[in-house]
Design an enzyme around this catalytic site. Structure first.
Site, PDB file in Angstrom:
ATOM      1  N   TYR A  43      -3.476   5.136  -4.314  1.00 31.01           N
ATOM      2  CA  TYR A  43      -4.789   5.773  -4.339  1.00 31.01           C
ATOM      3  C   TYR A  43      -4.693   6.966  -5.297  1.00 31.01           C
ATOM      4  O   TYR A  43      -3.608   7.344  -5.747  1.00 31.01           O
ATOM      5  CB  TYR A  43      -5.170   6.254  -2.936  1.00 31.01           C
ATOM      6  CG  TYR A  43      -5.529   5.152  -1.975  1.00 31.01           C
ATOM      7  CD1 TYR A  43      -6.626   4.325  -2.218  1.00 31.01           C
ATOM      8  CD2 TYR A  43      -4.790   4.930  -0.813  1.00 31.01           C
ATOM      9  CE1 TYR A  43      -6.971   3.321  -1.319  1.00 31.01           C
ATOM     10  CE2 TYR A  43      -5.136   3.927   0.082  1.00 31.01           C
ATOM     11  CZ  TYR A  43      -6.227   3.126  -0.183  1.00 31.01           C
ATOM     12  OH  TYR A  43      -6.578   2.133   0.696  1.00 31.01           O
TER      13      TYR A  43
ATOM     14  N   THR B   6      -6.277   1.657  -6.420  1.00 30.20           N
ATOM     15  CA  THR B   6      -7.487   1.403  -5.618  1.00 30.20           C
ATOM     16  C   THR B   6      -8.305   2.679  -5.636  1.00 30.20           C
ATOM     17  O   THR B   6      -7.871   3.711  -5.129  1.00 30.20           O
ATOM     18  CB  THR B   6      -7.111   1.036  -4.167  1.00 30.20           C
ATOM     19  OG1 THR B   6      -6.243  -0.095  -4.197  1.00 30.20           O
ATOM     20  CG2 THR B   6      -8.346   0.709  -3.341  1.00 30.20           C
TER      21      THR B   6
ATOM     22  N   SER C 237       0.823  -1.207   0.000  1.00 32.66           N
ATOM     23  CA  SER C 237       0.000   0.000   0.000  1.00 32.66           C
ATOM     24  C   SER C 237       0.858   1.259   0.000  1.00 32.66           C
ATOM     25  O   SER C 237       1.913   1.296   0.626  1.00 32.66           O
ATOM     26  CB  SER C 237      -0.870   0.014   1.265  1.00 32.66           C
ATOM     27  OG  SER C 237      -1.427   1.291   1.467  1.00 32.66           O
TER      28      SER C 237
ATOM     29  N   LYS D 165      -8.438  -1.951  -8.568  1.00 29.31           N
ATOM     30  CA  LYS D 165      -8.998  -2.662  -7.407  1.00 29.31           C
ATOM     31  C   LYS D 165     -10.228  -1.915  -6.909  1.00 29.31           C
ATOM     32  O   LYS D 165     -10.193  -0.694  -6.765  1.00 29.31           O
ATOM     33  CB  LYS D 165      -7.934  -2.728  -6.312  1.00 29.31           C
ATOM     34  CG  LYS D 165      -8.371  -3.337  -4.989  1.00 29.31           C
ATOM     35  CD  LYS D 165      -7.148  -3.560  -4.096  1.00 29.31           C
ATOM     36  CE  LYS D 165      -7.523  -4.091  -2.735  1.00 29.31           C
ATOM     37  NZ  LYS D 165      -8.053  -3.072  -1.838  1.00 29.31           N
TER      38      LYS D 165
ATOM     39  N   HIS E  36     -13.208  -3.307  -0.538  1.00 28.60           N
ATOM     40  CA  HIS E  36     -12.261  -2.795   0.451  1.00 28.60           C
ATOM     41  C   HIS E  36     -12.425  -3.544   1.786  1.00 28.60           C
ATOM     42  O   HIS E  36     -12.261  -2.965   2.866  1.00 28.60           O
ATOM     43  CB  HIS E  36     -12.460  -1.286   0.650  1.00 28.60           C
ATOM     44  CG  HIS E  36     -11.154  -0.541   0.762  1.00 28.60           C
ATOM     45  ND1 HIS E  36     -10.614   0.200  -0.261  1.00 28.60           N
ATOM     46  CD2 HIS E  36     -10.281  -0.425   1.782  1.00 28.60           C
ATOM     47  CE1 HIS E  36      -9.476   0.747   0.131  1.00 28.60           C
ATOM     48  NE2 HIS E  36      -9.248   0.380   1.375  1.00 28.60           N
TER      49      HIS E  36
HETATM   50  C1  LIG Z   1      -6.498  -2.479   8.132  1.00 33.93           C
HETATM   51  C2  LIG Z   1      -6.729  -2.458   6.652  1.00 33.93           C
HETATM   52  C3  LIG Z   1      -6.056  -1.524   5.862  1.00 33.93           C
HETATM   53  C4  LIG Z   1      -6.264  -1.501   4.475  1.00 33.93           C
HETATM   54  N1  LIG Z   1      -5.560  -0.617   3.727  1.00 33.93           N
HETATM   55  C5  LIG Z   1      -5.661  -0.671   2.368  1.00 33.93           C
HETATM   56  C6  LIG Z   1      -4.832   0.141   1.559  1.00 33.93           C
HETATM   57  O1  LIG Z   1      -4.017   0.918   2.047  1.00 33.93           O
HETATM   58  N2  LIG Z   1      -4.964   0.028   0.218  1.00 33.93           N
HETATM   59  C7  LIG Z   1      -5.866  -0.826  -0.375  1.00 33.93           C
HETATM   60  O2  LIG Z   1      -5.938  -0.903  -1.590  1.00 33.93           O
HETATM   61  N3  LIG Z   1      -6.665  -1.595   0.378  1.00 33.93           N
HETATM   62  C8  LIG Z   1      -6.558  -1.559   1.728  1.00 33.93           C
HETATM   63  N4  LIG Z   1      -7.328  -2.400   2.488  1.00 33.93           N
HETATM   64  C9  LIG Z   1      -8.229  -3.350   1.824  1.00 33.93           C
HETATM   65  C10 LIG Z   1      -7.507  -4.663   1.494  1.00 33.93           C
HETATM   66  O3  LIG Z   1      -6.543  -4.505   0.484  1.00 33.93           O
HETATM   67  C11 LIG Z   1      -8.500  -5.715   1.017  1.00 33.93           C
HETATM   68  O4  LIG Z   1      -9.290  -5.185  -0.017  1.00 33.93           O
HETATM   69  C12 LIG Z   1      -9.387  -6.245   2.133  1.00 33.93           C
HETATM   70  O5  LIG Z   1      -8.698  -6.317   3.355  1.00 33.93           O
HETATM   71  C13 LIG Z   1      -9.911  -7.618   1.752  1.00 33.93           C
HETATM   72  O6  LIG Z   1     -10.781  -8.115   2.710  1.00 33.93           O
HETATM   73  P1  LIG Z   1     -10.322  -9.132   3.858  1.00 33.93           P
HETATM   74  O7  LIG Z   1      -9.632  -8.306   4.888  1.00 33.93           O
HETATM   75  O8  LIG Z   1     -11.607  -9.695   4.324  1.00 33.93           O
HETATM   76  O9  LIG Z   1      -9.397 -10.148   3.233  1.00 33.93           O
HETATM   77  C14 LIG Z   1      -7.163  -2.425   3.881  1.00 33.93           C
HETATM   78  C15 LIG Z   1      -7.822  -3.364   4.678  1.00 33.93           C
HETATM   79  C16 LIG Z   1      -7.616  -3.397   6.045  1.00 33.93           C
HETATM   80  C17 LIG Z   1      -8.324  -4.426   6.872  1.00 33.93           C
END
Ligand SMILES: Cc1cc2nc3c(=O)[nH]c(=O)nc-3n(C[C@H](O)[C@H](O)[C@H](O)COP(=O)(O)O)c2cc1C
Length: 416
Positions: free
Chosen positions: A137, A163, A115, A276, A300
């Site tokens: 982003y 994303t 990220s 994404k 997300h």
């Molecule tokens: C704590 C946290 C931080 C996240 N930060 C980002 C991020 O910085 N960039 C991004 O594209 N997705 C981010 N996501 C989304 C994840 O990439 C992903 O889409 C999501 O966690 C998938 O669901 P799951 O946690 O049930 O596997 C984040 C998710 C969590 C839980």
């Protein structure tokens, strides 16, 4: 005979749920709560997992294969099994943060998604895992974005993930954790009761020189000569993002074109690009038009617009609509190897995981992430064995028990 304490906790955990429980006990409350996340009433985060549970498997009793093919490719990278690391802005979970995750992914033969809000730089992470995809982003102006893309390309990132689904919905019925901007004395005193009860977490940070301020090194200003300025704080970075006008589809096409141009090799081929956050059939088709190489069907992880259905429900019509024009991945709610099998059977090429590896990282650092990846791999292998397949590529909807009304075609575009 040496006596072993049978109650001593085995560092190895047998399921992602156990990893989560270990992480909950080990991490300070606000850090654990930040990983748990979810938004509003938590409908989407719950549905992401419930929908996998709603699907059944249709196993065979004999005729199984003694060797199963689990490997595949994602955006040109060969991976040992169809699970890659989804980018997360992990802050303060573990001193080695994304470097530990990247090493674990490399050790298990898969891709690291990093990220732009991560706590470690793209240069350090690529060193730990050459198969790193860098996620951005839509934040800052175009010039700033070009500089960040150039940096990721120069560092050796193998693909760019954009994303774009974030809509800044804040607030959770169960309360959001307070995150200190600077870990100064006053923050230390405020968080002391929660932090002091988490001795192993604190000790790991103490060994690495103390708890760092929360900064985003991948969003540091980049001068004309490529030199990096001071990284912004997490909140400074978030402010830049919030105040950037949201992208249009032309902006998406611009981003794809720009990344491909600046990463082009001698033959003129640029590096691949993934969008994404796609949930709708019409958006998936627009993504194809914009020139992307892959999409991740994603909400997300339920952290964004609450009320969005589970990604596994919206996947099948999207996969059918885009066919083999682009690669289709899915993320959201994957906690078991059988969930991976279900996603593949419904049209995903591979899945990305978020919380599953964050629990592993929180529970046991790099080894914990490797443990989680092993659980997912072994669980997938069991499912492929039980369903009588020689390869993940043979999985189809006929291998599943799909309840009526399970699939949802959002934004279905009539033939035009
Ligand atoms: C704590 C946290 C931080 C996240 N930060 C980002 C991020 O910085 N960039 C991004 O594209 N997705 C981010 N996501 C989304 C994840 O990439 C992903 O889409 C999501 O966690 C998938 O669901 P799951 O946690 O049930 O596997 C984040 C998710 C969590 C839980």
């Amino acid at each position: 005979m040496s006596w072993k304490n049978p109650w001593k906790q085995n560092p190895w955990f047998e399921s992602v749920a156990v990893a989560q429980e270990r992480a909950r006990k080990r991490l300070p409350k606000p850090v654990y709560a930040a990983l748990l996340a979810g938004s509003e009433r938590g409908q989407t985060i719950a549905d992401n997992q419930q929908a996998f549970a709603d699907l059944g498997l249709a196993p065979h009793v004999a005729g199984h294969h003694d060797k199963r093919e689990l490997s595949t490719t994602v955006l040109g990278q060969e991976i040992g099994f169809p699970v890659i690391i989804s980018p997360t802005g992990v802050q303060a979970v573990h001193p080695d943060g994304e470097v530990a995750v990247a090493r674990a992914a490399a050790a298990r033969g898969t891709v690291m998604g990093l990220s732009n809000f991560a706590s470690k730089s793209v240069e350090e992470v690529v060193e730990a895992n050459a198969a790193t995809f860098f996620q951005m982003y839509w934040t800052g102006d175009r010039d700033v974005m070009i500089r960040r893309m150039r940096r990721a390309h120069a560092a050796g990132a193998k693909a760019l993930i954009a994303t774009l689904d974030w809509s800044f919905s804040m607030g959770r019925d169960w309360g959001s954790p307070e995150i200190p901007e600077k870990v100064d004395l006053s923050a230390m005193l405020r968080f002391a009761p929660q932090v002091m009860s988490r001795g192993r977490w604190l000790a790991a940070y103490a060994r690495s020189g103390g708890i760092p301020d929360l900064t985003a090194p991948n969003l540091a200003p980049i001068a004309d000569d490529g030199s990096l300025g001071e990284p912004p704080t997490f909140f400074g970075a978030y402010y830049e993002w919030m105040t950037t006008p949201p992208p249009s589809w032309d902006d998406v096409a611009w981003m794809v074109r720009t990344w491909k141009e600046l990463s082009a090799d001698a033959s003129g081929a640029g590096k691949p690009f993934m969008l994404k956050g796609v949930c709708r059939v019409d958006d998936a088709l627009r993504s194809v038009d914009a020139g992307v190489d892959a999409i991740s069907v994603s909400n997300h992880g339920g952290n964004n617009l609450d009320g969005t259905p589970a990604t596994i429900r919206v996947l099948p019509p999207i996969a059918t609509a885009v066919g083999d024009q682009i690669e289709v991945l899915l993320d959201g709610g994957v906690r078991r190897g059988s969930d991976v099998a279900k996603a593949l059977a419904l049209g995903a090429r591979a899945v990305m995981v978020g919380r599953a590896y964050l629990w592993g990282l929180g529970a046991n650092g790099q080894a914990g992430v490797e443990n989680v990846l092993d659980i997912l791999r072994n669980g997938l292998d069991s499912a492929v064995l039980g369903m009588g397949k020689a390869s993940i590529h043979e999985l189809t909807p006929a291998d599943l028990v799909i309840p009526d009304g399970f699939e949802l075609a959002l934004g279905h575009r009539a033939a035009d």
